[in-house]
Design a protein around this motif. Structure first.
Motif, mmCIF file in Angstrom:
data_model
loop_
_atom_site.group_PDB
_atom_site.id
_atom_site.type_symbol
_atom_site.label_atom_id
_atom_site.label_comp_id
_atom_site.label_asym_id
_atom_site.label_seq_id
_atom_site.Cartn_x
_atom_site.Cartn_y
_atom_site.Cartn_z
ATOM 1 N N ASP A 30 1.079 -10.465 2.553
ATOM 2 C CA ASP A 30 -0.229 -9.613 3.784
ATOM 3 C C ASP A 30 0.364 -8.882 5.407
ATOM 4 O OD1 ASP A 30 -1.455 -9.089 1.269
ATOM 5 O OD2 ASP A 30 -1.895 -11.064 1.342
ATOM 6 N N ALA A 31 1.532 -9.682 5.424
ATOM 7 C CA ALA A 31 1.333 -9.276 7.512
ATOM 8 C C ALA A 31 1.532 -8.531 7.525
ATOM 9 C CB ALA A 31 2.972 -10.431 8.048
ATOM 10 N N ARG A 32 0.456 -8.238 8.938
ATOM 11 C CA ARG A 32 0.353 -6.494 9.514
ATOM 12 C C ARG A 32 1.346 -6.371 11.207
ATOM 13 N NH1 ARG A 32 0.864 -5.143 4.861
ATOM 14 N NH2 ARG A 32 -0.715 -4.381 3.810
ATOM 15 N N VAL A 33 1.417 -5.592 11.349
ATOM 16 C CA VAL A 33 2.233 -5.255 12.586
ATOM 17 C C VAL A 33 1.455 -4.415 13.680
ATOM 18 C CG1 VAL A 33 3.901 -4.992 14.700
ATOM 19 C CG2 VAL A 33 4.079 -6.163 12.600
ATOM 20 N N ILE A 34 0.498 -4.672 14.617
ATOM 21 C CA ILE A 34 -0.302 -3.683 15.060
ATOM 22 C C ILE A 34 0.457 -3.070 15.962
ATOM 23 C CG2 ILE A 34 -1.892 -3.047 16.352
ATOM 24 C CD1 ILE A 34 -4.123 -4.167 14.332
ATOM 25 N N ILE A 59 4.050 3.320 8.683
ATOM 26 C CA ILE A 59 2.181 3.003 8.768
ATOM 27 C C ILE A 59 1.583 3.091 7.830
ATOM 28 C CG2 ILE A 59 1.151 5.114 10.336
ATOM 29 C CD1 ILE A 59 3.170 5.604 12.140
ATOM 30 N N GLU A 60 0.578 2.338 7.927
ATOM 31 C CA GLU A 60 -0.459 2.274 7.131
ATOM 32 C C GLU A 60 -1.657 2.457 7.388
ATOM 33 O OE1 GLU A 60 -0.463 -1.747 4.193
ATOM 34 O OE2 GLU A 60 -1.685 -1.528 5.721
ATOM 35 N N LYS A 61 -1.624 2.985 8.936
ATOM 36 C CA LYS A 61 -3.381 3.284 8.628
ATOM 37 C C LYS A 61 -2.740 3.772 10.575
ATOM 38 C CE LYS A 61 -8.024 4.612 8.984
ATOM 39 N NZ LYS A 61 -8.438 5.655 8.575
ATOM 40 N N SER A 62 -3.930 4.546 10.943
ATOM 41 C CA SER A 62 -3.820 5.059 12.136
ATOM 42 C C SER A 62 -4.940 5.403 13.428
ATOM 43 C CB SER A 62 -2.498 5.451 12.873
ATOM 44 O OG SER A 62 -1.981 6.732 12.506
ATOM 45 N N GLU A 393 0.753 9.491 7.484
ATOM 46 C CA GLU A 393 0.031 8.112 7.041
ATOM 47 C C GLU A 393 1.684 8.245 5.813
ATOM 48 O OE1 GLU A 393 -4.786 7.757 7.149
ATOM 49 O OE2 GLU A 393 -4.218 7.321 5.036
ATOM 50 N N GLY A 394 1.307 6.860 5.615
ATOM 51 C CA GLY A 394 2.800 6.679 4.295
ATOM 52 C C GLY A 394 4.086 6.904 4.839
ATOM 53 N N GLU A 395 3.985 7.094 6.433
ATOM 54 C CA GLU A 395 5.350 7.525 6.853
ATOM 55 C C GLU A 395 6.218 6.801 7.548
ATOM 56 O OE1 GLU A 395 7.037 11.461 7.366
ATOM 57 O OE2 GLU A 395 5.507 12.532 6.873
ATOM 58 N N LEU B 187 -8.738 0.252 12.327
ATOM 59 C CA LEU B 187 -7.286 0.061 11.611
ATOM 60 C C LEU B 187 -7.285 -0.032 9.964
ATOM 61 C CD1 LEU B 187 -4.945 -0.690 14.466
ATOM 62 C CD2 LEU B 187 -5.403 1.152 13.114
ATOM 63 N N LYS B 188 -8.579 -0.399 9.394
ATOM 64 C CA LYS B 188 -8.944 -0.448 8.196
ATOM 65 C C LYS B 188 -8.825 0.768 7.158
ATOM 66 C CE LYS B 188 -11.405 -4.789 8.891
ATOM 67 N NZ LYS B 188 -12.070 -5.609 9.982
#
Lengths: 416, 188
Positions: A30-34, A59-62, A393-395, B187-188
């Motif tokens: 579940d680790a995410r890096v910002i 990239i999940e969200k930006s 997003e997703g890339e 970012l959620k």
């Protein structure tokens, strides 16, 4: 793939039968890096900031932030005379300052109902197309540098410097040109300018062909750009894309052809349109547009005739220096012109022009004073930059760099 | 000298090209929306380049959806949203610049907004309206109801005042020494 992951997991000291709660395709738990990219980062074009939440490399969200070079141009537009404000338009899209100058002059002339002489229009068209080529060369060049193709950039950059030398011959400045005046130009083109322009056009044609040979079919370039940063036609309409970025997604619209101003009706050129809307198509569109602009330039150089460059409208005509220095009336006229400015009649107009990046618009509301009541600048970069978050997003994070370079964000125009 | 002249388009022929289209469009709008159309300013009569239609604030979303989708209008391209401070009552005007990519003509809708009142957000019609509306909020302090993320955009989030209002001082400082931290909520 799944098996190796299971095997790897069995080697860790997780208790037997332990079920991870997250998605099994998720490599990093579940680790995410910002990651905070910018405002000063070589991959960001100007002072832009992007904060991305990464899952591995994806990239999940930006979200994006800008405004670091906000200089309150619209407020300045309300507090400077129309003549003064021309200088500030240079600093919008500083890669193609001449286009901003011309569009601003057109917008005030539209409000005042001024027609400029023929030679002035041809020179303005030459300015616009030169600026467009310079802007496109830097866009595709820097996009290639971001992806590691440095020599491609240098081919284009040399021609771009030569173009700046041509601009310098016109107005003495290279970057911040301030070439146009309301109702005319700062000065006439020097003798032999047409000849030099045509020589440059011929040389640039060859260089563009070379650049095309060098990069377009390069395997690595194609792998990095085809299918990356896709923004389709519907999305483009939702986000008000214009210019080359919209044409890359199949929107067949060019304001030079469809709402012609200057003398674009009298020259022949094609409007290249691509269908996929990815980074590669944006690159191809810009490359073909440079060729079309070169065609327009050589036609302009042929059609340009000697003649006056100033409109004879008394309100906007800057008095000649000989008159200013030798007559009292001339000096008073000069003083009044630069200190008070001229009144623009009451009214409002939105003037648009196909700038290198897309639709550049000046919406001026005048209440009859020498200063505008409202000076709104519609920079295409704002609408393009807004779309970068949904686009990537997703890339992969490396593809974000490619996508950002391909839509050509200019911070000066973005922040205004 | 008569200074109130009709403003021609960039090509100089907008009134001959689009005059009839604009007339029929304005008539259609008045027929469909009736009293929601507060005022119409046509070129030639008023010094403007394209028709300006003032719409009642509560109806702007419906009118925009109508001109975007319906036959004969097809203003699918939102060229710009901006605002002006009229220093009168009602104080603000929100301006929608529209462009039809099929008919190649332009149109302008305006909404009068008294100070302190909300305007319906058009993000549901054009996603791209998001940042333009944020900029209006930033510069004029006009709030948009139904906007997903109405924060300042060009100025710092701690900024006090709305710079493009006519009563905003031309000189002064607000200095922030630290930058804005990453906001994990976004970012959620």
């Amino acid at each position: 793939m799944t098996e190796t992951r299971e095997a790897r997991r069995s080697q860790t000291d997780l208790p037997a039968g332990y079920q991870m709660e997250h998605d099994p395709d998720d490599l990093w738990g579940d680790a995410r890096v910002i990651v905070n990219i910018g405002p000063t980062h070589p991959a960001m074009h100007g002072a832009l900031r992007m904060v991305a939440k990464l899952n591995g490399e994806t990239i999940e969200k930006s979200y994006c932030e800008f405004g670091f070079t906000h200089r309150a141009k619209e407020k300045l537009g309300e507090n400077r005379t129309y003549h003064n404000f021309a200088v500030y338009t240079d600093r919008l899209n500083y890669c193609s300052a001449l286009i901003n100058n011309v569009t601003y002059a057109l917008s005030v002339e539209k409000l005042m109902g001024i027609e400029v002489p023929e030679r002035c229009v041809w020179i303005r068209m030459i300015c616009c197309e030169l600026a467009r080529i310079m802007d496109h060369l830097i866009c595709i060049g820097i996009n290639a540098v971001d992806l590691g193709a440095f020599s491609f950039f240098l081919y284009g950059f040399h021609q771009r410097e030569e173009a700046y030398t041509l601009v310098e011959k016109l107005c003495g400045a290279r970057l911040t040109t301030s070439f146009t005046r309301i109702g005319g130009l700062m000065g006439d083109a020097p003798d032999g300018f047409e000849r030099e322009l045509k020589a440059w056009v011929e040389k640039t044609r060859q260089v563009i062909d070379e650049m095309d040979d060098l990069l377009t079919n390069n395997k690595i370039w194609k792998k990095r750009t085809v299918g990356v940063g896709v923004f389709n036609k519907e999305d483009c309409l939702q986000y008000s894309f214009s210019g080359p970025n919209a044409r890359a997604a199949g929107i067949d619209l060019d304001l030079r052809r469809d709402q012609p101003c200057l003398f674009y009706k009298d020259v022949e050129f094609d409007v290249p349109v691509a269908q996929n809307g990815d980074v590669f198509d944006r690159y191809m569109i810009r490359l073909s547009e440079i060729r079309q602009s070169l065609n327009i330039l050589s036609q302009c150089a042929d059609k340009m005739k000697k003649g006056p460059i100033w409109s004879e409208d008394k309100r906007v005509r800057i008095p000649e220096k000989t008159v200013v220095h030798n007559t009292m009336e001339g000096m008073i006229h000069h003083f009044k012109f630069f200190m008070t400015g001229f009144d623009v009649p009451e009214g409002e107009a939105y003037t648009q022009f196909e700038a290198a990046n897309g639709e550049l618009g000046f919406y001026i509301v005048s209440k009859g004073a020498p200063r505008a009541h409202r000076m709104r600048i519609r920079g295409p970069s704002v609408w393009h930059f807004q779309a970068i978050s949904p686009m990537v997003e997703g890339e992969k994070i490396a593809d974000m760099v490619a996508a950002l370079g391909s839509i050509n964000i200019i911070a000066g125009e973005l922040d205004r | 000298m008569d200074i109130r002249h009709p403003i021609p388009g960039n090509g100089g022929d907008w009134i001959t090209r689009f005059g009839d289209i604009w007339k029929s469009q304005v008539a259609e709008l008045q027929k469909v929306f009736g009293s929601a159309i507060e005022e119409v300013r046509m070129p030639v009569v008023y010094p403007t380049d394209v028709p300006i239609v003032y719409v009642q604030k509560a109806k702007i979303l419906e009118v925009l959806q109508f001109v975007k989708a319906s036959e004969g209008f097809s203003y699918g391209f939102l060229a710009d949203i901006t605002a002006t401070d009229e220093t009168a009552d009602p104080r603000f005007e929100v301006v929608y610049q529209l462009f039809s990519q099929t008919q190649l003509c332009r149109f302008r809708l305006k909404v009068r907004v008294p100070e302190g009142e909300d305007v319906p957000s058009v993000v549901t019609v054009w996603k791209g309206a998001n940042w333009a509306e944020r900029e209006i909020f930033d510069m004029f302090g006009i709030k948009f109801s139904g906007h997903p993320d109405l924060r300042r955009i060009l100025m710092d989030e701690r900024w006090v005042g709305h710079p493009l209002r006519k009563d905003y001082p031309l000189k002064g400082y607000q200095i922030f020494t630290d930058s804005q931290a990453v906001d994990p909520e976004r970012l959620k």
